[in-house]
Write an enzyme that holds these catalytic residues in place. Structure first.
Site, mmCIF file in Angstrom:
data_model
loop_
_atom_site.group_PDB
_atom_site.id
_atom_site.type_symbol
_atom_site.label_atom_id
_atom_site.label_comp_id
_atom_site.label_asym_id
_atom_site.label_seq_id
_atom_site.Cartn_x
_atom_site.Cartn_y
_atom_site.Cartn_z
ATOM 1 N N ASP A 37 43.414 -32.244 135.038
ATOM 2 C CA ASP A 37 43.943 -31.586 136.430
ATOM 3 C C ASP A 37 42.787 -33.179 136.954
ATOM 4 O O ASP A 37 42.192 -33.967 136.541
ATOM 5 C CB ASP A 37 43.425 -31.132 136.556
ATOM 6 C CG ASP A 37 43.955 -30.124 137.960
ATOM 7 O OD1 ASP A 37 44.896 -30.818 138.581
ATOM 8 O OD2 ASP A 37 42.861 -29.561 138.588
ATOM 9 N N ARG A 56 41.084 -41.138 134.561
ATOM 10 C CA ARG A 56 41.809 -40.182 133.279
ATOM 11 C C ARG A 56 41.451 -41.481 132.203
ATOM 12 O O ARG A 56 41.284 -40.779 130.955
ATOM 13 C CB ARG A 56 43.283 -40.620 133.447
ATOM 14 C CG ARG A 56 43.731 -40.169 132.401
ATOM 15 C CD ARG A 56 45.402 -39.309 133.277
ATOM 16 N NE ARG A 56 45.054 -39.042 134.945
ATOM 17 C CZ ARG A 56 45.486 -39.347 135.913
ATOM 18 N NH1 ARG A 56 45.491 -40.939 135.735
ATOM 19 N NH2 ARG A 56 45.508 -37.981 136.387
#
Ligand code: ITT
Length: 394
Positions: free
Chosen positions: A77, A189
């Site tokens: 997320d 990420r």
């Protein structure tokens, strides 16, 4: 070993395959397995939402007979957190101003919100939380951040979402002006994925060292030829006077050394001791439904090298979170806390304390509703190996 990643985003899958490729080559998106189930993201943090997604997909796979012993379900997320906006849009990044609103509009609004902010006041970062849930229920998290300033105007056409407004002063560019390779090497990420790669390598390595394959905590299969460990403990909870399953399990397991019952036996403890047989050390604690009982409220026992705090858990709010439980365990010098009460299996390390709930042997409440228990093997060196076991539904 297979990694199933819960995402729809094809760009993410490419990056994930690149970075996690040396853990396993078998990395698939959930859609490639035909899973269209969408867990609802009701968490208050990136980590909570990532865990909701991954554990939701694990439960779905379990219920549909798709889960293999050494599967790892993973999800992330992420979002943009703007300091001047008190961290918004944060976990609401995709939904900010409405899911279907274009990023041109969303980005313009953020720039407008910061019209009076200068210099460091414009600080912002992308955050990413990755969660890996093993088939056996173990949960691991990693995080990554990508810091910059909110640009005064959007620039660049690479990337997606909020990339055109995250300005990176040391490069003199926005994130949308970086190449994909440049961005992946420094992005939130990328960082969280690389941290996850190292974590997985360590965990899988440790499992192998202990002589168990990557399904380290997987169900004990009958006749699997496991060498009998030095000692074995059966951990159960919340039998609520319905002892048939427990009786069957004791019969099936044969010789055990310890039986630990974590509360709500509701008066049948003497019977349970008889079923366990002579020579089995039995430990019981009181549950919130054990009225007029002489059972101890809590106990501290030693298993191998470890000190275990046994409690039903209702005094520590275990249905909400495990902070109080882990604090109490640590105060008593324990590195393991065993609890029941929630009727949901749980195995996870929190604040240096391994928290264990075997689930209910009689009245399970987790989504697949399979009665469960845990077997803990104690090696000669005093190390523990956990096996979460589920009974078949009839
Ligand atoms: P899945 O949930 O299917 O994985 P998603 O694109 O919605 O795909 P997230 O929930 O992780 O992924 O991302 C939420 C939003 O955060 C995303 O829609 C973007 O607006 C923003 N975001 C996250 N990472 C970003 C990045 O690297 N660059 C720009 N915006 C990003």
């Amino acid at each position: 070993m297979r990694i199933i990643f819960a995402t729809h985003n094809k760009n993410k899958m490419k990056e994930i395959r690149q970075i996690l490729g040396d853990v396993t080559e078998d990395i698939v998106a959930k859609s490639e397995l035909g899973i269209d189930f969408e867990p609802v993201e009701t968490g208050k943090t990136f980590a909570e939402n990532a865990e909701l997604k991954a554990s939701g997909i694990r439960s779905y796979m379990l219920a549909h007979g798709m889960l293999e012993d050494d599967d790892i379900i993973m999800s992330d997320d992420s979002g943009l957190c703007v300091n001047y906006m008190l961290g918004m849009p944060g976990i609401y990044s995709a939904r900010y101003l409405g899911e279907d609103t274009s990023y041109d509009i969303k980005n313009a609004r953020i720039i407008h919100e910061l019209r009076f902010a200068e210099g460091e006041e414009r600080a912002a970062h992308f955050a990413c939380s990755i969660c890996a849930v093993f088939a056996d229920g173990r949960v691991f998290h990693t995080e990554g951040k990508f810091e910059g300033l909110i640009a005064k105007e959007p620039k660049g056409t690479n990337g997606f979402g909020y990339d055109p407004i995250l300005y990176l002063p040391e490069y003199g560019k926005t994130s949308a002006e970086l190449t994909a390779e440049e961005k992946n090497s420094m992005s939130h990420r990328g960082k969280a994925l690389r941290a996850m790669r190292e974590l997985l390598k360590r965990v899988i390595g440790e499992d192998r060292e202990k002589g168990i394959n990557s399904g380290a905590f997987s169900e004990k299969k009958e006749g699997s030829g496991l060498v009998r460990p030095f000692q074995t403990a059966l951990i159960v909870s919340d039998s609520h006077r319905k002892d048939d399953n427990l009786k069957d399990v004791l019969k099936r397991l044969g010789m055990i050394d310890y039986l630990i019952h974590l509360g709500d036996s509701e008066g049948t403890e003497h019977m349970i001791k008889q079923y366990a047989g002579d020579g089995v050390e039995c430990y019981f604690v009181q549950g919130n439904n054990d009225f007029f009982t002489e059972l101890p409220r809590e106990q501290v026992i030693t298993l191998g090298k470890h000190k275990c705090f046994l409690t039903h858990g209702h005094y520590y709010g275990v249905g909400m979170d495990l902070t109080q439980l882990t604090e109490e365990a640590r105060a008593r010098g324990c590195d393991i806390a065993m609890f029941g009460h929630t009727h949901r299996p749980y195995l996870r390390e929190i604040n240096g304390v391994t928290c264990i709930n075997p689930g209910s042997i009689s009245y399970p409440r987790q989504s697949d509703r399979r009665p469960s228990y845990m077997v803990v093997d104690v090696s000669e060196e005093g190390e523990l190996t956990y096996h979460q076991v589920y009974l078949k539904l009839h």
